[in-house]
Scaffold this active site. Structure first.
Site, short mmCIF file in Angstrom:
data_model
loop_
_atom_site.label_atom_id
_atom_site.label_comp_id
_atom_site.label_asym_id
_atom_site.label_seq_id
_atom_site.Cartn_x
_atom_site.Cartn_y
_atom_site.Cartn_z
N ARG A 358 0.81 -1.21 0.00
CA ARG A 358 0.00 0.00 0.00
C ARG A 358 0.85 1.27 0.00
O ARG A 358 0.48 2.27 -0.62
CB ARG A 358 -0.96 0.02 1.19
CG ARG A 358 -2.03 -1.06 1.15
CD ARG A 358 -3.01 -0.93 2.30
NE ARG A 358 -3.82 0.26 2.18
CZ ARG A 358 -3.70 1.32 2.97
NH1 ARG A 358 -2.81 1.34 3.94
NH2 ARG A 358 -4.47 2.38 2.78
N CYS A 389 14.33 -5.84 -4.04
CA CYS A 389 15.24 -5.15 -4.95
C CYS A 389 14.46 -4.07 -5.70
O CYS A 389 14.20 -4.16 -6.90
CB CYS A 389 15.86 -6.15 -5.91
SG CYS A 389 17.35 -5.55 -6.70
#
Length: 460
Positions: A358, A389
């Protein structure tokens, strides 16, 4: 107003640390009851929920871990049922759904809104009454519509002309006559993030009131003897903290009800004003009180219908986040603490955007605390980031944590019960965490955490 950071790509200037409000060390240890589960507190310095020390939960189940306060969630269900007595309360399953959650809904007397065949399957798998289920969705598949008809869901909310024709065909073929509501785009702009405002015309949901599409949808449903039109549906957005938008939507829907009566001689008996009621995520946030919502919405509907000379329809509401959001937290272990001199400290945890997307998706804000102990160290400006990553992999963009935070400490993020597990993913092949329910000093897994075998299953 709800609090959101600017959407990705609109990098706003943040005030330097010396311009931020000063915090005392005690503020960092505080468990604000407006933000944390109703049973949350501290004992011997550690965060407790449901009578359990979160350190024990971390040892038993590992981290990251979703922890759901069963007593909190059930009590909020009861609050809504009580406040909306004489109306229908349908839980919005998209917020968080699993078999155990469905059992709680059944125990507490709520209905259920589902937005896919998968959500419908979860409900049916534990024997939830189909007549208390409403099927939503802007692009329901033929299989989903057929299944809904076969099991006898209580309502189908239609979202397009194509769906009206398709549903009418399947209903006639199967000898069914489902109760239908039309999702109306009322043009009300909810004061929330663009991605979760759902009633303005330029978006994928519903049939526009201003263009006449909603009125045309009414005509098409009424022309099909296999469909029973019972009402109108509107959903103006999510994380809404005042009722003004609902009043405008109700007035516009009532005008359509009048038009339907005048044009077709039909008085529709039901009106669904959706959900989207906001909760508190950080200090200073406002949350709608359930009694205030109920009293206000009922009075709005009563007044606008009386003024229009219509009987007052049966009201339905669809809380999701407001029931499950505050009752859930996410528990993480700190892996690295990296000071970027002159800017902030980056606190890396063992989860990230795979268990809570979110923040990356629409700049959501959260409260985070050192959970495994209390500290009297000075506050340090921090950013809680994940292990993915991806530079946008943040859980809490801007917060204060104690300056003595070290790897191995546990931190807890509040108000993650809604839309975190539902939106969880396997980015970088991280398994989804378990969901553990706690109550009265006991804990149990209600959604098993994934393993590497789960990640590899299905690959050829």
């Amino acid at each position: 107003m709800s609090r959101f950071a600017h959407p990705a790509g609109d990098r706003h200037a943040e005030p330097p640390p010396h311009e931020r409000p000063p915090l005392a060390p005690a503020d960092l240890n505080r468990i604000n009851p407006a933000i944390w589960p109703r049973t949350a507190g501290r004992a011997d310095g550690a965060l407790t929920i449901g009578g359990l020390d979160i350190r024990d939960l971390a040892r038993e189940y590992g981290t990251p871990l979703y922890v759901l306060d069963e007593d909190d969630v059930r009590s909020r269900m009861r609050d809504y049922v009580t406040a909306f007595a004489g109306s229908d309360v349908h839980y919005a399953g998209k917020a968080f759904l699993c078999k155990e959650m469905v059992r709680w809904l059944q125990d507490e007397g709520l209905g259920l809104d589902v937005a896919s065949g998968g959500e419908l399957a979860v409900a049916l798998s534990v024997g939830f009454p189909a007549e208390r289920i409403t099927l939503h969705g802007n692009n329901k598949s033929s299989a989903e519509l057929r299944r809904a008809l076969e099991v006898g869901v209580g309502h189908v909310v239609v979202d397009s002309y194509e769906e009206i024709a398709r549903l009418g065909y399947f209903a006639a073929e199967l000898g069914k006559r489902p109760k239908v509501m039309i999702r109306v785009t009322t043009g009300v702009e909810a004061h929330t993030h663009e991605f979760i405002a759902t009633a303005h015309d330029d978006q994928k949901f519903g049939l526009s009131l201003s263009s006449g599409a909603a009125a045309e949808a009414v005509r098409r449903v009424l022309e099909l003897p296999s469909l029973e039109l019972v009402g109108l549906h509107s959903h103006i957005g999510s994380q809404i903290v005042d009722t003004a938008g609902f009043e405008v939507a109700a007035r516009r829907l009532t005008a359509l009800l009048v038009q339907i009566k005048e044009e077709h001689g039909v008085v529709l008996p039901e009106l669904d004003l959706g959900g989207g009621y906001g909760i508190a995520y950080v200090e200073g946030d406002e949350a709608l009180d359930v009694k205030t919502i109920a009293d206000s919405l009922r009075e709005i509907v009563r007044k606008v219908c009386t003024d229009a000379g219509l009987p007052v329809p049966r009201l339905t509401v669809e809380p999701g986040r407001a029931i499950v959001g505050t009752g859930g937290i996410t528990l993480y272990e700190v892996g690295t603490v990296k000071d970027v001199e002159g800017l902030r400290t980056y606190v890396s945890i063992d989860g990230g955007m795979s268990d809570n997307v979110r923040t990356a998706l629409y700049g959501a804000e959260y409260t985070v605390v050192l959970a495994s102990r209390e500290s009297d160290a000075a506050p340090m400006l921090s950013r809680v980031v994940g292990k993915h990553c991806e530079s946008g992999d943040m859980i809490v963009r801007d917060c204060y944590l104690p300056a003595d935070l070290v790897p191995g400490d546990l931190v807890a993020v509040a108000a993650t019960g809604a839309y975190c597990r539902s939106l969880a993913n396997n980015y970088n092949y991280l398994p989804k965490p378990a969901v553990v329910a706690v109550s009265d000093g006991r804990s149990r897994v209600i959604v098993r955490g994934e393993t590497e075998d789960d990640l590899l299953r299905g690959q050829l």
